[in-house]
Design a protein around this motif. Structure first.
Motif, PDB file in Angstrom:
ATOM      1  N   ASP A  39     -37.519 -25.732 -16.840  1.00  0.00           N
ATOM      2  CA  ASP A  39     -37.077 -27.010 -17.307  1.00  0.00           C
ATOM      3  C   ASP A  39     -35.740 -26.795 -17.159  1.00  0.00           C
ATOM      4  OD1 ASP A  39     -35.420 -26.181 -19.794  1.00  0.00           O
ATOM      5  OD2 ASP A  39     -37.090 -25.291 -20.460  1.00  0.00           O
ATOM      6  N   PRO A  43     -30.543 -22.606 -16.834  1.00  0.00           N
ATOM      7  CA  PRO A  43     -29.133 -22.665 -15.714  1.00  0.00           C
ATOM      8  C   PRO A  43     -29.764 -22.754 -14.456  1.00  0.00           C
ATOM      9  CG  PRO A  43     -28.451 -21.363 -17.791  1.00  0.00           C
ATOM     10  CD  PRO A  43     -30.227 -21.559 -17.894  1.00  0.00           C
ATOM     11  N   TRP A  46     -30.176 -19.233 -12.442  1.00  0.00           N
ATOM     12  CA  TRP A  46     -31.611 -18.436 -12.508  1.00  0.00           C
ATOM     13  C   TRP A  46     -32.537 -18.923 -11.738  1.00  0.00           C
ATOM     14  CZ3 TRP A  46     -28.530 -14.811 -13.885  1.00  0.00           C
ATOM     15  CH2 TRP A  46     -27.991 -14.724 -15.138  1.00  0.00           C
ATOM     16  N   HIS A  64     -36.316 -30.342 -20.579  1.00  0.00           N
ATOM     17  CA  HIS A  64     -36.187 -29.339 -21.753  1.00  0.00           C
ATOM     18  C   HIS A  64     -36.501 -29.923 -23.183  1.00  0.00           C
ATOM     19  CE1 HIS A  64     -32.190 -30.659 -22.417  1.00  0.00           C
ATOM     20  NE2 HIS A  64     -32.314 -30.329 -23.323  1.00  0.00           N
ATOM     21  N   GLU A  66     -38.464 -28.991 -27.135  1.00  0.00           N
ATOM     22  CA  GLU A  66     -39.611 -29.075 -28.013  1.00  0.00           C
ATOM     23  C   GLU A  66     -40.259 -30.317 -27.797  1.00  0.00           C
ATOM     24  OE1 GLU A  66     -40.952 -26.023 -29.510  1.00  0.00           O
ATOM     25  OE2 GLU A  66     -42.973 -27.182 -29.980  1.00  0.00           O
ATOM     26  N   LYS A  69     -42.872 -30.781 -25.289  1.00  0.00           N
ATOM     27  CA  LYS A  69     -44.063 -29.742 -25.090  1.00  0.00           C
ATOM     28  C   LYS A  69     -45.229 -30.642 -25.509  1.00  0.00           C
ATOM     29  CE  LYS A  69     -45.580 -26.116 -27.458  1.00  0.00           C
ATOM     30  NZ  LYS A  69     -45.092 -24.790 -28.250  1.00  0.00           N
ATOM     31  N   GLY A  97     -37.897 -20.661 -21.575  1.00  0.00           N
ATOM     32  CA  GLY A  97     -37.998 -20.254 -22.641  1.00  0.00           C
ATOM     33  C   GLY A  97     -39.387 -20.401 -23.082  1.00  0.00           C
ATOM     34  N   GLY A  98     -39.679 -20.441 -24.629  1.00  0.00           N
ATOM     35  CA  GLY A  98     -41.033 -20.661 -25.014  1.00  0.00           C
ATOM     36  C   GLY A  98     -41.714 -21.686 -24.842  1.00  0.00           C
ATOM     37  N   VAL A  99     -40.975 -22.571 -24.428  1.00  0.00           N
ATOM     38  CA  VAL A  99     -41.413 -24.312 -24.302  1.00  0.00           C
ATOM     39  C   VAL A  99     -41.925 -24.124 -22.959  1.00  0.00           C
ATOM     40  CG1 VAL A  99     -41.001 -26.636 -23.779  1.00  0.00           C
ATOM     41  CG2 VAL A  99     -40.009 -25.553 -26.067  1.00  0.00           C
ATOM     42  N   ALA A 100     -41.386 -23.507 -21.782  1.00  0.00           N
ATOM     43  CA  ALA A 100     -41.661 -23.614 -20.426  1.00  0.00           C
ATOM     44  C   ALA A 100     -42.989 -22.535 -20.514  1.00  0.00           C
ATOM     45  CB  ALA A 100     -40.621 -23.140 -19.443  1.00  0.00           C
ATOM     46  N   SER A 130     -42.995 -14.574 -27.312  1.00  0.00           N
ATOM     47  CA  SER A 130     -44.275 -15.481 -26.700  1.00  0.00           C
ATOM     48  C   SER A 130     -44.621 -15.148 -25.207  1.00  0.00           C
ATOM     49  CB  SER A 130     -43.789 -16.967 -26.883  1.00  0.00           C
ATOM     50  OG  SER A 130     -42.440 -17.194 -25.917  1.00  0.00           O
ATOM     51  N   LYS A 135     -51.137 -16.801 -25.955  1.00  0.00           N
ATOM     52  CA  LYS A 135     -51.358 -18.069 -26.855  1.00  0.00           C
ATOM     53  C   LYS A 135     -50.452 -19.047 -25.873  1.00  0.00           C
ATOM     54  CE  LYS A 135     -51.686 -16.779 -31.539  1.00  0.00           C
ATOM     55  NZ  LYS A 135     -51.039 -16.919 -32.839  1.00  0.00           N
ATOM     56  N   THR A 162     -30.377 -12.653 -18.013  1.00  0.00           N
ATOM     57  CA  THR A 162     -30.588 -14.244 -18.029  1.00  0.00           C
ATOM     58  C   THR A 162     -30.081 -14.430 -19.637  1.00  0.00           C
ATOM     59  OG1 THR A 162     -32.927 -13.844 -18.753  1.00  0.00           O
ATOM     60  CG2 THR A 162     -32.318 -14.432 -16.420  1.00  0.00           C
ATOM     61  N   PRO A 167     -27.031 -19.820 -25.398  1.00  0.00           N
ATOM     62  CA  PRO A 167     -25.947 -20.096 -26.459  1.00  0.00           C
ATOM     63  C   PRO A 167     -26.508 -19.162 -27.735  1.00  0.00           C
ATOM     64  CG  PRO A 167     -27.011 -22.161 -25.744  1.00  0.00           C
ATOM     65  CD  PRO A 167     -27.545 -21.078 -24.927  1.00  0.00           C
ATOM     66  N   LYS A 213     -45.774  -5.786 -30.542  1.00  0.00           N
ATOM     67  CA  LYS A 213     -46.565  -6.804 -30.612  1.00  0.00           C
ATOM     68  C   LYS A 213     -47.652  -6.492 -29.585  1.00  0.00           C
ATOM     69  CE  LYS A 213     -47.065 -11.721 -29.931  1.00  0.00           C
ATOM     70  NZ  LYS A 213     -46.526 -13.046 -29.791  1.00  0.00           N
TER      71      LYS A 213
HETATM   72  N1  NAD Z   1     -47.197 -18.421 -27.407  1.00  0.00           N
HETATM   73  C1  NAD Z   1     -46.558 -17.840 -28.175  1.00  0.00           C
HETATM   74  O1  NAD Z   1     -46.965 -16.782 -28.807  1.00  0.00           O
HETATM   75  C2  NAD Z   1     -45.224 -18.382 -29.211  1.00  0.00           C
HETATM   76  C3  NAD Z   1     -44.749 -17.368 -29.770  1.00  0.00           C
HETATM   77  C4  NAD Z   1     -43.356 -17.834 -30.582  1.00  0.00           C
HETATM   78  C5  NAD Z   1     -42.976 -19.278 -30.141  1.00  0.00           C
HETATM   79  N2  NAD Z   1     -43.604 -19.897 -29.216  1.00  0.00           N
HETATM   80  C6  NAD Z   1     -43.185 -21.343 -28.929  1.00  0.00           C
HETATM   81  O2  NAD Z   1     -41.861 -21.015 -28.109  1.00  0.00           O
HETATM   82  C7  NAD Z   1     -41.187 -22.183 -28.194  1.00  0.00           C
HETATM   83  C8  NAD Z   1     -39.642 -21.988 -28.563  1.00  0.00           C
HETATM   84  O3  NAD Z   1     -39.176 -20.947 -27.427  1.00  0.00           O
HETATM   85  P1  NAD Z   1     -37.651 -21.174 -27.303  1.00  0.00           P
HETATM   86  O4  NAD Z   1     -36.876 -20.845 -28.490  1.00  0.00           O
HETATM   87  O5  NAD Z   1     -37.388 -20.005 -26.090  1.00  0.00           O
HETATM   88  O6  NAD Z   1     -37.175 -22.460 -26.914  1.00  0.00           O
HETATM   89  P2  NAD Z   1     -36.941 -23.457 -25.524  1.00  0.00           P
HETATM   90  O7  NAD Z   1     -37.804 -22.856 -24.312  1.00  0.00           O
HETATM   91  O8  NAD Z   1     -36.998 -24.587 -25.768  1.00  0.00           O
HETATM   92  O9  NAD Z   1     -35.478 -22.820 -25.112  1.00  0.00           O
HETATM   93  C9  NAD Z   1     -34.379 -23.051 -25.567  1.00  0.00           C
HETATM   94  C10 NAD Z   1     -33.425 -23.891 -24.873  1.00  0.00           C
HETATM   95  O10 NAD Z   1     -32.636 -22.734 -23.841  1.00  0.00           O
HETATM   96  C11 NAD Z   1     -32.601 -23.099 -22.704  1.00  0.00           C
HETATM   97  N3  NAD Z   1     -32.702 -21.925 -21.716  1.00  0.00           N
HETATM   98  C12 NAD Z   1     -33.687 -21.059 -21.463  1.00  0.00           C
HETATM   99  N4  NAD Z   1     -33.309 -20.219 -20.951  1.00  0.00           N
HETATM  100  C13 NAD Z   1     -31.988 -20.143 -20.892  1.00  0.00           C
HETATM  101  C14 NAD Z   1     -30.933 -19.311 -20.508  1.00  0.00           C
HETATM  102  N5  NAD Z   1     -31.168 -17.982 -20.026  1.00  0.00           N
HETATM  103  N6  NAD Z   1     -29.885 -19.614 -20.762  1.00  0.00           N
HETATM  104  C15 NAD Z   1     -29.324 -20.858 -21.160  1.00  0.00           C
HETATM  105  N7  NAD Z   1     -30.357 -21.733 -21.612  1.00  0.00           N
HETATM  106  C16 NAD Z   1     -31.389 -21.426 -21.568  1.00  0.00           C
HETATM  107  C17 NAD Z   1     -34.055 -24.223 -22.621  1.00  0.00           C
HETATM  108  O11 NAD Z   1     -34.008 -24.862 -21.408  1.00  0.00           O
HETATM  109  C18 NAD Z   1     -33.902 -24.949 -24.044  1.00  0.00           C
HETATM  110  O12 NAD Z   1     -33.169 -25.940 -23.840  1.00  0.00           O
HETATM  111  C19 NAD Z   1     -41.767 -23.226 -29.188  1.00  0.00           C
HETATM  112  O13 NAD Z   1     -42.578 -24.222 -28.626  1.00  0.00           O
HETATM  113  C20 NAD Z   1     -42.637 -22.275 -29.918  1.00  0.00           C
HETATM  114  O14 NAD Z   1     -43.936 -22.798 -30.350  1.00  0.00           O
HETATM  115  C21 NAD Z   1     -44.792 -19.565 -28.576  1.00  0.00           C
END
Ligand code: NAD
Ligand code: ZN
Length: 335
Positions: A39, A43, A46, A64, A66, A69, A97-100, A130, A135, A162, A167, A213
């Motif tokens: 997404d 950065p 990476w 990027h 939620e 998603k 991250g988790g969204v991707a 995640s 899941k 990474t 932040p 986990k």
């Molecule tokens: N599948 C599962 O078991 C499970 C478990 C927990 C959460 N989730 C899901 O995970 C999602 C949340 O994940 P998240 O907190 O990683 O959010 P995210 O994927 O939205 O990442 C947070 C932000 O950081 C940015 N980012 C990613 N890597 C970066 C990096 N190295 N440096 C700078 N910025 C970076 C992303 O672009 C985004 O803007 C939710 O949708 C949640 O439902 C899934």
């Protein structure tokens, strides 16, 4: 470090190593074609490390957050896969991250009834929580993860380097899940947060959380028993997340507040509060109790007048309890 996850459908490795992103293609292998998904919040530094290793591959970059998603963005990804002639034998590689991870994993699960995918999580939350467990999902009409599938990755590559661009708010957001794992099954892990600076122990925390986990998921892949422990703080947490809109608080922040709400033991509550406050995580949600209860009644774990909740009476040992809705509501009025 290498961990092996064994599930009913698949056995796959999880590599945790600084700098591993630069060797991704060597480890994943170059056979077949790959389709890269990331997404626009990840950065470019990476993304380009990965892209350089797969010069022929297309990288689909979606917006990027939620709020993206969802089914519309998923459809764009799937259409792009078709346009790029991705076949059943190809591999999706998700970087983000988790969204991707959730959406890229779900795209892999649906496309041609399921193709291989490799997950390269780049946030603490996705590394810790995640990246394993299988899941995958998208949100629908504001309901989180309401459309999805269990789909295991072929491999997970974790490069803590990474995290250098992530932040601080996102770093601690993911670590809330690590504190949770300490609370439910590893007193020593909790002690790291209590006694030391977690930044000095980041790699160790990620590895320990993955082991915890992995062990739970292997024993209870479909969440019929023990895996429920991982939901500690999540019943109130998910309700806080929904009530305050998907944008006000991050997931881990809601879990932090949710753990505080559910805890009954005063001493444990005080210890957790200290840890969370030191990390800069919120400890109390101002949401309207009526609204929160409305969400809890629609929770997957609710059964008419009762709900299955996780409680901790001793740090390092979570238990599954059944509460009435009245008992649950009372917690919301408790300071
Ligand atoms: N599948 C599962 O078991 C499970 C478990 C927990 C959460 N989730 C899901 O995970 C999602 C949340 O994940 P998240 O907190 O990683 O959010 P995210 O994927 O939205 O990442 C947070 C932000 O950081 C940015 N980012 C990613 N890597 C970066 C990096 N190295 N440096 C700078 N910025 C970076 C992303 O672009 C985004 O803007 C939710 O949708 C949640 O439902 C899934
Ligand atoms: Zn969670």
């Amino acid at each position: 470090m290498k961990l092996t996850v064994r599930t009913k459908d698949r056995t796959y490795p999880v590599y945790i190593e600084r700098g591993i992103l630069t060797r991704a293609a060597e480890i994943i292998g170059r056979s077949g074609h790959v389709f890269l998904i990331s997404d626009d919040g990840v950065p470019v530094q990476w993304q380009s490390i990965l892209q350089k290793q797969y010069p022929q591959a297309h990288m689909h970059i979606f917006p990027h957050g939620e709020e993206n998603k969802n089914m519309t963005v998923l459809q764009d990804i799937l259409a792009d896969m078709l346009d790029h002639h991705v076949s059943r034998n190809d591999t999706v590689i998700v970087l983000g991250g988790g969204v991707a991870g959730d959406m890229g994993g779900f795209a892999a699960a649906c496309y041609m009834r399921g193709i291989r995918y490799v997950n390269i999580p780049t946030t603490t939350l996705s590394m810790i929580d995640s990246s394993i467990g299988g899941k995958t999902a998208v949100d629908l009409h504001g309901h989180k993860n309401s459309v999805g599938a269990f789909w295991q990755p072929d491999m997970v590559l974790i490069d803590p380097d990474t995290l250098s661009t992530l932040p601080k708010r996102h770093v601690v957001n993911g670590l809330a899940e690590a504190v949770k794992e300490g609370m439910i099954c590893d007193e020593k892990l909790f002690a790291v947060f209590e006694k030391d600076d977690y930044m000095d122990h980041l790699d160790e925390i990620i590895c320990r959380c993955l082991e915890i986990k992995r062990d739970i998921v292997e024993r209870d892949e479909r969440e019929s028993g023990e895996r429920k422990l991982l939901n500690f703080g999540h019943t109130f947490g998910h309700a806080y997340e929904s009530v305050s809109g998907l944008h006000a608080y991050l997931h881990g922040e809601c879990v932090a507040m949710g753990m505080m709400t559910v805890l009954a033991d005063e001493e444990i509550r005080a210890r957790l509060r200290k840890v969370l406050e030191r990390m800069g995580l919120p400890v109390r949600c101002q949401a309207d109790p009526q609204e929160v209860m409305r969400m809890i009644r629609t929770d997957k774990k609710a059964d008419h007048d009762t709900i299955s909740l996780i409680q901790v009476h001793q740090i390092g040992k979570g238990t599954i309890e059944t509460w009435t809705m009245e008992e649950t509501e009372r917690k919301l009025h408790y300071e």
